[in-house]
Design a protein around this motif. Structure first.
Motif, mmCIF file in Angstrom:
data_model
loop_
_atom_site.group_PDB
_atom_site.id
_atom_site.type_symbol
_atom_site.label_atom_id
_atom_site.label_comp_id
_atom_site.label_asym_id
_atom_site.label_seq_id
_atom_site.Cartn_x
_atom_site.Cartn_y
_atom_site.Cartn_z
ATOM 1 N N ALA A 54 0.704 -1.147 0.128
ATOM 2 C CA ALA A 54 0.022 0.051 0.038
ATOM 3 C C ALA A 54 0.943 1.326 0.043
ATOM 4 O O ALA A 54 0.634 2.189 -0.612
ATOM 5 N N LYS A 103 -7.780 -1.100 -4.376
ATOM 6 C CA LYS A 103 -9.162 -0.184 -4.745
ATOM 7 C C LYS A 103 -8.646 1.007 -4.103
ATOM 8 O O LYS A 103 -8.495 1.408 -3.113
ATOM 9 N N TYR A 104 -8.521 2.155 -5.087
ATOM 10 C CA TYR A 104 -8.443 3.511 -4.787
ATOM 11 C C TYR A 104 -9.525 4.449 -4.671
ATOM 12 O O TYR A 104 -10.493 4.114 -5.580
ATOM 13 N N THR A 105 -9.613 5.262 -3.729
ATOM 14 C CA THR A 105 -10.824 6.311 -3.824
ATOM 15 C C THR A 105 -10.163 7.512 -3.693
ATOM 16 O O THR A 105 -9.038 7.684 -2.774
ATOM 17 N N ASP A 128 -7.346 7.340 -0.840
ATOM 18 C CA ASP A 128 -7.605 5.941 0.263
ATOM 19 C C ASP A 128 -7.255 4.815 -0.735
ATOM 20 O O ASP A 128 -7.706 4.740 -1.656
ATOM 21 N N GLU A 130 -7.321 0.646 -0.396
ATOM 22 C CA GLU A 130 -7.551 -0.331 0.152
ATOM 23 C C GLU A 130 -7.297 -1.779 -0.315
ATOM 24 O O GLU A 130 -7.190 -2.128 -1.564
ATOM 25 N N SER A 132 -6.538 -5.668 -0.307
ATOM 26 C CA SER A 132 -7.321 -6.957 0.375
ATOM 27 C C SER A 132 -6.703 -8.024 -0.309
ATOM 28 O O SER A 132 -6.086 -8.150 -1.419
ATOM 29 N N PHE A 147 -8.525 -6.953 4.989
ATOM 30 C CA PHE A 147 -8.526 -5.710 4.313
ATOM 31 C C PHE A 147 -7.390 -4.802 5.239
ATOM 32 O O PHE A 147 -7.326 -5.069 6.328
ATOM 33 N N LYS A 149 -6.217 -0.690 4.930
ATOM 34 C CA LYS A 149 -6.444 0.753 4.297
ATOM 35 C C LYS A 149 -5.340 1.777 4.716
ATOM 36 O O LYS A 149 -4.878 1.873 5.923
ATOM 37 N N ARG A 150 -4.858 2.339 3.884
ATOM 38 C CA ARG A 150 -3.972 3.331 3.699
ATOM 39 C C ARG A 150 -4.403 4.693 3.396
ATOM 40 O O ARG A 150 -4.921 4.606 2.264
ATOM 41 N N THR A 151 -4.267 5.717 3.514
ATOM 42 C CA THR A 151 -4.529 7.143 3.185
ATOM 43 C C THR A 151 -3.089 8.262 2.936
ATOM 44 O O THR A 151 -2.246 7.995 3.730
#
Length: 160
Positions: A54, A103-105, A128, A130, A132, A147, A149-151
């Motif tokens: 990530a 998955k990028y947001t 963000d 994610e 998985s 899962f 998650k990193r920001t």
């Protein structure tokens, strides 16, 4: 005649069965604790690798969108808020034999009033990511999807 010698007392069948049962329970407990420790170690290892994946992917994305006049930069800063699949994003990655889905947001950071923070030419976007992956042996306890998650914040004025 003298007094008879005391008879040596032997273990009864019940005492032997109980003793063997206790030893079996003790050995089984030790084996199960070792198995659980190894399983936890594997999950921790996969989590560590996922975290490194990530961070490296976020570094690559941030570096790519900082290149002056590049298509990746133009696409990123003009993208609307929500899922991002544009330049610099990767959907799947394999590391140490484990497949990771990414998955990028992307969302524009806004002030309390709702206007974009920083204004035109100096926007701030939150990315963000994610990660998985499936872990464990299929059909066994502990098997499942994990899962992480990193920001990362990207500033439009960061240009190379």
């Amino acid at each position: 005649m003298g007094s008879p010698l005391p008879r040596a007392r032997a273990f009864s069948l019940m005492e032997i069965v109980l003793g063997l049962g206790l030893v079996a329970v003790l050995l089984l407990t030790i084996v199960l604790m070792g198995t659980a420790a190894l399983s936890g170690d594997t999950k921790a290892s996969h989590s560590q690798i996922a975290s490194a994946v990530a961070e490296s992917q976020l570094d690559l994305l941030a570096a790519g969108v900082a290149v002056k006049d590049s298509p990746a930069r133009q696409q990123f800063w003009s993208a609307s808020d929500g899922p991002y699949t544009g330049a610099g994003s990767t959907a799947k990655l394999n590391s140490n034999g484990t497949d990771y889905d990414l998955k990028y947001t992307v969302n524009t950071v806004r002030e309390n009033g709702g206007s974009p923070m920083g204004g035109p030419g100096n926007l701030l976007k939150q990315v963000d990511l994610e990660v998985s992956w499936w872990d464990g042996e299929k059909g066994r306890p502990g098997y499942g999807r994990f899962f992480l998650k990193r920001t990362r914040l990207c500033r439009q004025t960061d240009v190379r």
